[in-house]
Design a protein around this motif. Structure first.
Motif, PDB file in Angstrom:
ATOM      1  N   LYS A 149       0.852  -1.220  -0.032  1.00 33.60           N
ATOM      2  CA  LYS A 149       0.020   0.109   0.046  1.00 33.60           C
ATOM      3  C   LYS A 149       0.879   1.406   0.038  1.00 33.60           C
ATOM      4  N   VAL A 150       2.115   1.131   0.424  1.00 32.01           N
ATOM      5  CA  VAL A 150       3.122   2.360   0.633  1.00 32.01           C
ATOM      6  C   VAL A 150       3.942   2.397  -0.506  1.00 32.01           C
ATOM      7  N   SER A 151       4.758   3.529  -0.902  1.00 32.75           N
ATOM      8  CA  SER A 151       5.662   3.678  -1.798  1.00 32.75           C
ATOM      9  C   SER A 151       6.952   2.908  -1.271  1.00 32.75           C
ATOM     10  N   GLY A 152       8.029   2.644  -2.393  1.00 30.28           N
ATOM     11  CA  GLY A 152       9.167   2.089  -1.940  1.00 30.28           C
ATOM     12  C   GLY A 152       9.980   2.903  -0.991  1.00 30.28           C
ATOM     13  N   LYS A 153       9.890   4.190  -1.088  1.00 31.27           N
ATOM     14  CA  LYS A 153      10.568   5.238  -0.228  1.00 31.27           C
ATOM     15  C   LYS A 153      10.131   4.920   1.271  1.00 31.27           C
ATOM     16  N   VAL A 154       8.838   4.895   1.320  1.00 30.26           N
ATOM     17  CA  VAL A 154       8.178   4.459   2.870  1.00 30.26           C
ATOM     18  C   VAL A 154       8.719   3.158   3.385  1.00 30.26           C
ATOM     19  N   LEU A 155       8.613   2.173   2.463  1.00 27.42           N
ATOM     20  CA  LEU A 155       9.028   1.089   2.828  1.00 27.42           C
ATOM     21  C   LEU A 155      10.581   0.840   3.335  1.00 27.42           C
ATOM     22  N   VAL A 156      11.398   1.632   2.613  1.00 27.14           N
ATOM     23  CA  VAL A 156      12.704   1.673   3.030  1.00 27.14           C
ATOM     24  C   VAL A 156      12.883   2.354   4.216  1.00 27.14           C
ATOM     25  N   ALA A 157      12.300   3.364   4.468  1.00 27.36           N
ATOM     26  CA  ALA A 157      12.419   4.077   5.796  1.00 27.36           C
ATOM     27  C   ALA A 157      11.982   3.351   6.830  1.00 27.36           C
ATOM     28  N   GLU A 158      11.033   2.503   6.865  1.00 33.66           N
ATOM     29  CA  GLU A 158      10.388   1.582   7.917  1.00 33.66           C
ATOM     30  C   GLU A 158      11.554   0.546   8.090  1.00 33.66           C
ATOM     31  N   VAL A 159      11.880  -0.127   7.103  1.00 34.75           N
ATOM     32  CA  VAL A 159      12.987  -1.174   7.355  1.00 34.75           C
ATOM     33  C   VAL A 159      14.269  -0.410   7.998  1.00 34.75           C
ATOM     34  N   GLU A 160      14.887   0.596   7.411  1.00 36.86           N
ATOM     35  CA  GLU A 160      15.930   1.323   8.223  1.00 36.86           C
ATOM     36  C   GLU A 160      15.522   1.652   9.711  1.00 36.86           C
ATOM     37  N   ALA A 161      14.397   2.119  10.081  1.00 31.99           N
ATOM     38  CA  ALA A 161      14.274   2.355  11.387  1.00 31.99           C
ATOM     39  C   ALA A 161      14.086   1.179  12.209  1.00 31.99           C
ATOM     40  N   LYS A 162      13.656   0.014  11.639  1.00 34.17           N
ATOM     41  CA  LYS A 162      13.738  -1.243  12.511  1.00 34.17           C
ATOM     42  C   LYS A 162      14.884  -1.893  12.888  1.00 34.17           C
ATOM     43  N   TYR A 163      15.795  -1.740  11.694  1.00 42.09           N
ATOM     44  CA  TYR A 163      16.915  -2.586  12.017  1.00 42.09           C
ATOM     45  C   TYR A 163      18.149  -1.697  12.073  1.00 42.09           C
ATOM     46  N   GLY A 164      18.108  -0.442  12.120  1.00 46.50           N
ATOM     47  CA  GLY A 164      19.187   0.616  11.907  1.00 46.50           C
ATOM     48  C   GLY A 164      20.473   0.392  11.115  1.00 46.50           C
ATOM     49  N   VAL A 165      19.968   0.311   9.974  1.00 52.96           N
ATOM     50  CA  VAL A 165      20.626   0.287   8.831  1.00 52.96           C
ATOM     51  C   VAL A 165      20.509   1.278   7.680  1.00 52.96           C
ATOM     52  N   ASP A 166      21.461   1.588   6.724  1.00 48.17           N
ATOM     53  CA  ASP A 166      21.038   2.608   5.750  1.00 48.17           C
ATOM     54  C   ASP A 166      21.245   1.937   4.513  1.00 48.17           C
ATOM     55  N   LEU A 167      19.820   2.042   3.789  1.00 45.08           N
ATOM     56  CA  LEU A 167      19.526   1.233   2.738  1.00 45.08           C
ATOM     57  C   LEU A 167      19.254   2.444   1.536  1.00 45.08           C
ATOM     58  N   SER A 168      18.659   1.860   0.402  1.00 44.45           N
ATOM     59  CA  SER A 168      18.456   2.963  -0.688  1.00 44.45           C
ATOM     60  C   SER A 168      17.329   2.321  -1.492  1.00 44.45           C
ATOM     61  N   VAL A 169      16.658   3.400  -2.074  1.00 45.64           N
ATOM     62  CA  VAL A 169      15.481   2.994  -3.063  1.00 45.64           C
ATOM     63  C   VAL A 169      16.226   2.500  -4.380  1.00 45.64           C
ATOM     64  N   LYS A 170      17.045   2.921  -4.851  1.00 44.38           N
ATOM     65  CA  LYS A 170      17.938   2.722  -6.141  1.00 44.38           C
ATOM     66  C   LYS A 170      19.276   2.525  -5.858  1.00 44.38           C
ATOM     67  N   ILE A 171      20.052   1.678  -6.453  1.00 43.59           N
ATOM     68  CA  ILE A 171      21.609   1.903  -6.221  1.00 43.59           C
ATOM     69  C   ILE A 171      22.096   1.553  -7.855  1.00 43.59           C
ATOM     70  N   THR A 172      23.046   2.361  -8.300  1.00 43.09           N
ATOM     71  CA  THR A 172      23.646   1.924  -9.413  1.00 43.09           C
ATOM     72  C   THR A 172      25.306   1.274  -9.217  1.00 43.09           C
TER      73      THR A 172
END
Length: 218
Positions: A133-156
């Motif tokens: 139901k949410v955007s990829g940006k929101v999903l990333v923010a929620e996972v980062e907050a729970k596990y204390g990691v730095d993730l990205s919506v996209k990486i090249t």
């Protein structure tokens, strides 16, 4: 500094340098799997991503139209309609390969130095299965907050990433260039104005972590 490679070796153009370094963040739950180490030999090739995964949406799903008053009565609680995603389980690091697998066989009786270099680049984004139901940006923010990691919506992942590694006598070293991602499961749903929720969907996602190599030996 680059080291010259023995002429007796046929070294393919692909190897193991990690862009951005190794993320050393610990996971929240002790029951979660130990993360795979970058630049470390693995017992076999990386697992392929399961079928049914699609790119994450760039925007939240449209909220349904609901009456201004809760259906439970005029004095019932009112909630602001909102799409929700809650991560629940970290399934560890997984590697998404870009380009062909590189390999180097050491036919000598001594340990040799193999030098791999990426020749193909590409972009890797968040993918998921289920009803999100949410955007990829929101999903990333929620996972980062729970596990204390730095993730990205996209990486090249770029061409030219390289590494050197020892290849033992009579062994073949393999290297796969790409992006390390966190695999996660969670639930996604909508809260309506009457404070009821939609059916909850289990969502499995792969979220880009950093560029790197996956190595194994046979």
């Amino acid at each position: 500094m680059r080291t010259k490679i023995r002429k007796s070796l046929v070294v393919s153009a692909a190897a193991v340098a990690v862009v951005g370094g190794v993320n050393t963040a610990t996971f929240a739950d002790s029951t979660e799997p130990t993360p795979i180490g970058e630049g470390v030999l693995q017992p076999g090739p990386p697992a392929e991503e399961e079928a049914g995964f699609t790119p994450a949406p760039t925007q939240d799903a449209e909220l349904p139209l609901t009456p201004g008053k809760p259906i439970d009565g005029p004095d019932a609680e009112y909630c602001a309609p909102k799409n929700i995603y809650k991560p629940s389980s970290n399934l560890g690091k997984h590697h998404y390969g870009i380009g062909v697998t590189q390999a180097n066989y050491n036919a000598t009786s001594r340990t040799a130095r193999s030098w791999f270099k990426s020749e193909v680049g590409g972009e890797v984004g968040v993918t998921y299965s289920g009803e999100l139901k949410v955007s990829g940006k929101v999903l990333v923010a929620e996972v980062e907050a729970k596990y204390g990691v730095d993730l990205s919506v996209k990486i090249t992942a770029k061409i030219g990433n390289e590494i050197q590694i020892d290849t033992p006598p009579r062994k073949t070293t393999y290297g796969k260039f790409g992006v390390w991602r966190m695999k996660n499961t969670g639930t996604s749903y909508t809260i309506y104005s009457n404070c009821r929720t939609s059916a909850k969907s289990t969502v499995t996602s792969y979220t880009p972590w950093h560029v790197g190599w996956y190595l194994w030996e046979r």
